[in-house]
Design an enzyme around this catalytic site. Structure first.
Site, short mmCIF file in Angstrom:
data_model
loop_
_atom_site.label_atom_id
_atom_site.label_comp_id
_atom_site.label_asym_id
_atom_site.label_seq_id
_atom_site.Cartn_x
_atom_site.Cartn_y
_atom_site.Cartn_z
N PRO A 128 0.20 17.58 54.81
CA PRO A 128 0.30 16.53 55.82
C PRO A 128 -0.33 16.94 57.15
O PRO A 128 -0.96 16.13 57.83
CB PRO A 128 1.81 16.31 55.97
CG PRO A 128 2.37 16.71 54.63
CD PRO A 128 1.50 17.83 54.14
N TRP A 156 -2.27 13.86 49.67
CA TRP A 156 -3.53 13.26 49.17
C TRP A 156 -3.91 13.84 47.81
O TRP A 156 -5.08 14.15 47.59
CB TRP A 156 -4.71 13.49 50.13
CG TRP A 156 -4.46 13.29 51.58
CD1 TRP A 156 -4.65 14.20 52.57
CD2 TRP A 156 -3.99 12.08 52.21
NE1 TRP A 156 -4.32 13.65 53.79
CE2 TRP A 156 -3.92 12.36 53.59
CE3 TRP A 156 -3.63 10.83 51.75
CZ2 TRP A 156 -3.49 11.42 54.52
CZ3 TRP A 156 -3.19 9.89 52.67
CH2 TRP A 156 -3.14 10.19 54.03
N ARG A 243 -18.55 18.73 45.72
CA ARG A 243 -19.29 17.82 46.61
C ARG A 243 -20.52 17.23 45.92
O ARG A 243 -20.95 16.12 46.25
CB ARG A 243 -19.63 18.55 47.91
CG ARG A 243 -18.38 18.72 48.75
CD ARG A 243 -18.46 19.71 49.89
NE ARG A 243 -17.12 19.82 50.51
CZ ARG A 243 -16.74 20.80 51.30
NH1 ARG A 243 -17.57 21.78 51.60
NH2 ARG A 243 -15.52 20.81 51.81
N GLN A 336 -23.34 -8.41 52.94
CA GLN A 336 -24.13 -9.27 53.81
C GLN A 336 -25.05 -10.19 52.98
O GLN A 336 -25.16 -11.38 53.26
CB GLN A 336 -24.96 -8.40 54.77
CG GLN A 336 -25.48 -9.13 55.99
CD GLN A 336 -24.37 -9.62 56.90
OE1 GLN A 336 -23.25 -9.12 56.85
NE2 GLN A 336 -24.66 -10.60 57.72
N GLY A 340 -20.54 -15.19 52.51
CA GLY A 340 -19.09 -15.41 52.39
C GLY A 340 -18.56 -14.98 51.03
O GLY A 340 -17.46 -14.44 50.91
N GLU A 363 -12.84 15.49 49.78
CA GLU A 363 -13.63 16.70 49.50
C GLU A 363 -14.45 17.13 50.72
O GLU A 363 -15.56 17.64 50.61
CB GLU A 363 -14.48 16.52 48.24
CG GLU A 363 -13.56 16.32 47.03
CD GLU A 363 -14.13 16.73 45.70
OE1 GLU A 363 -15.10 17.48 45.68
OE2 GLU A 363 -13.56 16.29 44.68
N1 CAA Z 1 -18.19 29.75 49.66
C1 CAA Z 1 -17.60 30.97 49.69
N2 CAA Z 1 -16.86 31.40 50.75
C2 CAA Z 1 -16.72 30.55 51.80
C3 CAA Z 1 -17.29 29.27 51.82
C4 CAA Z 1 -18.06 28.88 50.69
N3 CAA Z 1 -18.63 27.67 50.63
N4 CAA Z 1 -16.97 28.68 52.96
C5 CAA Z 1 -16.22 29.55 53.66
N5 CAA Z 1 -16.07 30.69 52.93
C6 CAA Z 1 -15.37 31.90 53.33
C7 CAA Z 1 -16.02 32.47 54.57
O1 CAA Z 1 -17.11 33.32 54.24
C8 CAA Z 1 -14.88 33.23 55.20
O2 CAA Z 1 -14.72 34.46 54.51
P1 CAA Z 1 -14.27 35.83 55.27
O3 CAA Z 1 -12.88 35.60 55.76
O4 CAA Z 1 -14.38 36.85 54.21
O5 CAA Z 1 -15.26 36.00 56.40
C9 CAA Z 1 -13.67 32.38 54.88
O6 CAA Z 1 -14.05 31.58 53.75
C10 CAA Z 1 -13.28 31.46 56.01
O7 CAA Z 1 -14.41 30.66 56.33
P2 CAA Z 1 -14.51 29.85 57.68
O8 CAA Z 1 -14.20 30.75 58.84
O9 CAA Z 1 -15.80 29.11 57.69
O10 CAA Z 1 -13.28 28.83 57.50
P3 CAA Z 1 -12.75 27.71 58.42
O11 CAA Z 1 -11.28 27.81 58.48
O12 CAA Z 1 -13.54 27.66 59.70
O13 CAA Z 1 -13.05 26.37 57.56
C11 CAA Z 1 -14.25 24.51 56.64
C12 CAA Z 1 -14.26 25.97 57.18
C13 CAA Z 1 -15.65 24.35 56.06
C14 CAA Z 1 -14.03 23.48 57.73
C15 CAA Z 1 -13.19 24.36 55.54
O14 CAA Z 1 -11.88 24.45 56.05
C16 CAA Z 1 -13.32 23.06 54.78
O15 CAA Z 1 -14.16 22.92 53.89
N6 CAA Z 1 -12.44 22.07 55.11
C17 CAA Z 1 -12.41 20.82 54.37
C18 CAA Z 1 -11.41 20.94 53.25
C19 CAA Z 1 -11.67 19.94 52.18
O16 CAA Z 1 -12.81 19.68 51.79
N7 CAA Z 1 -10.60 19.41 51.62
C20 CAA Z 1 -10.72 18.52 50.52
C21 CAA Z 1 -9.45 18.47 49.80
S1 CAA Z 1 -9.63 18.39 48.08
C22 CAA Z 1 -10.06 16.82 47.70
O17 CAA Z 1 -10.34 16.00 48.51
C23 CAA Z 1 -10.13 16.59 46.23
C24 CAA Z 1 -9.66 15.26 45.85
O18 CAA Z 1 -8.51 15.10 45.51
C25 CAA Z 1 -10.64 14.16 45.73
#
Ligand code: CAA
Length: 384
Positions: A128, A156, A243, A336, A340, A363
């Site tokens: 949440p 979600w 994605r 569009q 209607g 995602e």
């Molecule tokens: N591949 C591998 N490792 C990765 C990575 C990737 N794509 N992205 C980040 N990491 C690693 C980083 O290298 C880092 O590692 P270290 O600690 O070893 O350095 C660690 O992860 C942390 O990375 P960040 O500092 O970049 O992390 P952040 O907290 O700043 O978050 C973010 C980055 C991209 C915003 C991430 O939080 C994100 O993707 N948020 C969105 C979440 C999301 O997509 N949720 C969807 C829910 S699921 C869903 O929707 C499915 C459904 O039901 C339809």
């Protein structure tokens, strides 16, 4: 990158297209009204090998790769996006177990995920208070004899009402931010896992979206995926692949919107000629079609890179960002063009817009995709 499909890719696309036309399309409008979960449809997808297109044959999948998966997703979403989202999350769960699981975990869960017994999978990351900022989750997994006790609330959760297997993320080290997160495999019906409130959504009515309550949920140690602390990386790599699925879904909805619009524009007469004779309408169709092809190229490129085992994080984020934004624009144009009538349930275009809209949110929102793209170009350079 080769634009010719292999025989296998063409076969998978055809199988998905035939199934979608025969089973999904005739029921999509009704499902939108009733919200009926696609139980039989997922069973049939499993029997056609379409729930595990990217999964190795050894674990019950079709082992046909990400391009084939993208093509199949597009065809399913073109008929009914609600079904495609259950397929997308199941594929994502199966893939992440194949990549991070032990042999025993893979054998125990993946064939059931893609072959029917679990019906579908769920991905329990968001909470949440933590959506985009996934690492800020509050759910904890506390060590207990033989495993962990998980407590928290997930939000979600797609397919949460019907999924046979949940991948659940929790903090094993609450002080360590993203490095303190671990992932667990939990079967439906495990004591302590309760399905909560179902969301009443704008679209995707045939997909369930629920809260999950985790209370004193015991998970044995051998159901932890990867090492303690690997969870965030597991989620991020799974979402990279996921994605491509959502970009493909958007492509499918946009294709349906364009097809329906071209059909309507050829039939509907205004000012003495079909709508399609008016330049204003022709330009809308041209813009929709151009954006659709741009979406396809971005999506296929990300899929191609993933299939080659090359980095694809940036390309998947670009594909999802562009395709989902383009799809909502295309669906809006479709309304569009229909005037209607487009705003009523007499035509499917209003459903397409409602179904497409969440693509810019789940995602990873469009804003999160931009964060990922910017981070990647600053880290690795502008050209990939
Ligand atoms: N591949 C591998 N490792 C990765 C990575 C990737 N794509 N992205 C980040 N990491 C690693 C980083 O290298 C880092 O590692 P270290 O600690 O070893 O350095 C660690 O992860 C942390 O990375 P960040 O500092 O970049 O992390 P952040 O907290 O700043 O978050 C973010 C980055 C991209 C915003 C991430 O939080 C994100 O993707 N948020 C969105 C979440 C999301 O997509 N949720 C969807 C829910 S699921 C869903 O929707 C499915 C459904 O039901 C339809």
């Amino acid at each position: 990158m080769n634009f010719d499909l292999t025989e296998e890719q063409a076969l998978i696309a055809k199988s998905a297209r035939d199934f979608a036309a025969r089973v999904l399309a005739p029921r999509a409008a009704d499902r939108d009204v009733t919200g009926r979960f696609p139980v039989e449809e997922l069973q049939e997808l499993a029997s056609l090998g379409l729930l595990g297109v990217t999964v190795p044959g050894a674990f019950g999948g079709s082992e046909a790769g990400t391009m084939a998966y993208s093509l199949a997703m597009t065809e399913i979403a073109r008929a009914d996006a609600s079904v495609s989202v259950a397929m997308a999350v199941t594929n994502m769960a199966a893939e992440l177990i194949c990549r991070w699981g032990t042999e025993t975990q893979k054998k125990a869960h993946v064939p059931k995920l893609v072959g029917g017994p679990y019906l579908c999978g769920a991905f329990a990351l968001s909470e949440p208070q933590s959506g985009s900022d996934a690492a800020a989750m509050k759910t904890t997994a506390t060590p207990a004899p033989g495993g962990y006790r998980i407590a928290g609330t997930k939000q979600w959760i797609t397919s949460g009402t019907h999924a046979g297997l949940f991948v659940i993320w929790a903090k094993t080290n609450p002080g360590a931010a993203s490095r303190g997160i671990s992932a667990f495999l939990v079967e439906k019906g495990t004591p302590g896992l309760t399905v909560g409130k179902a969301e009443e959504k704008m679209g995707l009515h045939g997909s369930s979206t629920v809260q999950l309550h985790l209370e004193d949920l015991f998970v044995p140690e051998d159901q932890r995926l990867g090492r303690e602390g690997d969870g965030f990386r597991i989620a991020m790599t799974a979402l990279d692949g996921g994605r491509i699925g959502i970009a493909s879904q958007a492509l499918g909805i946009a294709t349906a919107a364009l097809e329906q619009s071209a059909r309507y524009a050829s039939e509907r007469v205004q000012f003495g000629v079909p709508l399609a004779e008016h330049q204003a309408i022709r330009f809308m169709l041209a813009d929709m079609s151009t954006a659709l092809e741009a979406s396809r190229l971005l999506t296929w490129r990300a899929a191609f890179l993933k299939d080659q085992g090359l980095p694809f994080t940036r390309e998947a984020a670009m594909a999802k960002l562009y395709s989902t934004e383009a799809a909502t624009r295309a669906c809006d144009s479709a309304i569009q063009i229909h005037g209607g009538y487009g705003y009523t349930r007499e035509f499917p275009v209003e459903r397409y817009l409602r179904d497409a809209r969440v693509g810019r949110i789940y995602e990873g929102t469009s804003e999160v995709q931009r964060m990922v793209i910017a981070r990647e170009i600053l880290k690795s350079g502008v050209l990939s």
